[in-house]
Design a protein around this motif. Sequence first.
Motif, PDB file in Angstrom:
ATOM      1  N   GLY A 129       0.809  -1.216   0.000  1.00 43.18           N
ATOM      2  CA  GLY A 129       0.000   0.000   0.000  1.00 43.18           C
ATOM      3  C   GLY A 129       0.836   1.257   0.000  1.00 43.18           C
ATOM      4  O   GLY A 129       0.563   2.197  -0.762  1.00 43.18           O
ATOM      5  N   GLU A 130       1.859   1.320   0.837  1.00 41.39           N
ATOM      6  CA  GLU A 130       2.701   2.508   0.905  1.00 41.39           C
ATOM      7  C   GLU A 130       3.529   2.670  -0.366  1.00 41.39           C
ATOM      8  O   GLU A 130       3.685   3.780  -0.886  1.00 41.39           O
ATOM      9  N   TYR A 133       1.162   3.934  -3.083  1.00 42.30           N
ATOM     10  CA  TYR A 133       0.784   5.336  -2.873  1.00 42.30           C
ATOM     11  C   TYR A 133       1.906   6.262  -3.320  1.00 42.30           C
ATOM     12  O   TYR A 133       1.680   7.248  -4.043  1.00 42.30           O
ATOM     13  N   GLN A 134       3.124   5.974  -2.905  1.00 43.91           N
ATOM     14  CA  GLN A 134       4.245   6.838  -3.267  1.00 43.91           C
ATOM     15  C   GLN A 134       4.523   6.792  -4.771  1.00 43.91           C
ATOM     16  O   GLN A 134       4.953   7.795  -5.357  1.00 43.91           O
ATOM     17  N   LYS A 137       1.771   8.919  -6.308  1.00 40.95           N
ATOM     18  CA  LYS A 137       1.985  10.308  -5.902  1.00 40.95           C
ATOM     19  C   LYS A 137       3.126  10.926  -6.702  1.00 40.95           C
ATOM     20  O   LYS A 137       3.043  12.103  -7.122  1.00 40.95           O
ATOM     21  N   GLU A 163      -6.317   0.611  -0.346  1.00 39.44           N
ATOM     22  CA  GLU A 163      -5.143   1.196  -0.987  1.00 39.44           C
ATOM     23  C   GLU A 163      -5.558   2.113  -2.130  1.00 39.44           C
ATOM     24  O   GLU A 163      -5.015   3.214  -2.295  1.00 39.44           O
ATOM     25  N   CYS A 164      -6.526   1.665  -2.915  1.00 41.14           N
ATOM     26  CA  CYS A 164      -7.020   2.477  -4.040  1.00 41.14           C
ATOM     27  C   CYS A 164      -7.692   3.756  -3.541  1.00 41.14           C
ATOM     28  O   CYS A 164      -7.533   4.826  -4.142  1.00 41.14           O
ATOM     29  N   ARG A 166      -7.072   5.465  -0.878  1.00 43.68           N
ATOM     30  CA  ARG A 166      -6.064   6.444  -0.451  1.00 43.68           C
ATOM     31  C   ARG A 166      -5.460   7.141  -1.663  1.00 43.68           C
ATOM     32  O   ARG A 166      -5.320   8.379  -1.684  1.00 43.68           O
ATOM     33  N   ILE A 167      -5.119   6.384  -2.682  1.00 45.99           N
ATOM     34  CA  ILE A 167      -4.547   6.973  -3.895  1.00 45.99           C
ATOM     35  C   ILE A 167      -5.553   7.877  -4.589  1.00 45.99           C
ATOM     36  O   ILE A 167      -5.194   8.910  -5.171  1.00 45.99           O
ATOM     37  N   GLU A 169      -7.405  10.005  -3.460  1.00 49.39           N
ATOM     38  CA  GLU A 169      -7.421  11.357  -2.901  1.00 49.39           C
ATOM     39  C   GLU A 169      -6.449  12.279  -3.625  1.00 49.39           C
ATOM     40  O   GLU A 169      -6.569  13.502  -3.531  1.00 49.39           O
ATOM     41  N   LEU A 170      -5.475  11.728  -4.337  1.00 51.16           N
ATOM     42  CA  LEU A 170      -4.525  12.563  -5.071  1.00 51.16           C
ATOM     43  C   LEU A 170      -5.261  13.370  -6.136  1.00 51.16           C
ATOM     44  O   LEU A 170      -6.228  12.884  -6.728  1.00 51.16           O
TER      45      LEU A 170
END
Length: 317
Positions: A129-130, A133-134, A137, A163-164, A166-167, A169-170
């Motif tokens: 997940g991290e 995300y990075q 991002k 996980e999706c 969170r991404i 939100e970008l």
Amino acid sequence: MKYSRHEAKDYAREHMQGIWAAALNPFNADLSLNEVGLRSNIRHWIDDLAIQGLFIAGKQGEFFSMSLEERKRNFEIAVDECGSKAGTIMSVSDQNFNTVLELAKHAENCGADYIVVHAPVLSFVQDKGEVLYQYFKALCDQLNIGIAMWSHPDSGYLMQPEECARIAELPNIVAIKYSVPREMYVRLSHMVGDKIHVSTASEDEWLDNIEELNWKLYLCSSPPYQLQTRNDRRMHDYTQLAFQGKFDEARTLRDSLNPVREAIASSRPADKPQAFGKYWQELLGQVGGPVRHPMLNLTETEKATIREAFEGCGLKL
């Protein structure tokens, strides 16, 4: 660009709607890109079938066999032919981040509407997940164009709904092509359906997802130009009925395509999806051609089986 990074979500909610198809790339006998054939197919898909957007240089298009310059040229042809009549989303997927970025910037510069980036293969990673995300991002920080995530089993794992979300939100994440079991994309739709488009490639589930999840976007595979002809646009028509809330009529029309779906399923050889799709296109009067390695071409026996199934499927040419 038709919008800024922070306008991407709103722009996509308004303009990224309807049926978007994943384009197969026609190759000549010498395996060079058949640009004339590609343009002809695009014109048919837009002008005759009313397809509203095209997914370019994806797995259907054999991007993995194409050079960087060929992929860029693929983008340019699609933008040129689609013009203002249809949207474009360009697959810039690659394991090399700099290649993804180079293709993405070319998509921005040549006038594409959006890009799609598949989840990378991750080795020796525990907290995916991290990492994911990075990864997204970093792309969002360097690009203005709207980005669709793409999660599918070929990556070796599936991105989890959390996980999706969170991404999503970008600022310039606008959609996800989520090739996962239905339970997963239903859960994600409830989490982020007001922020980004959630979609999957299954035409079998498209009508149910319009009715039950209020989906507005089919993103995307080859059924839009395999199930339809200039004189037989039942996928388009049942989609429009569903968007109008006429679900019983839409379901009746959708189910009338079952003989076509069965003909495709029964005659498509295992492990030859692109070769089958191109030959079916040829039977429909579109431009197909051979596939490139590592994909396999059809045998004459397989072609005969496909022709027999096609001739009895009931599509109106």
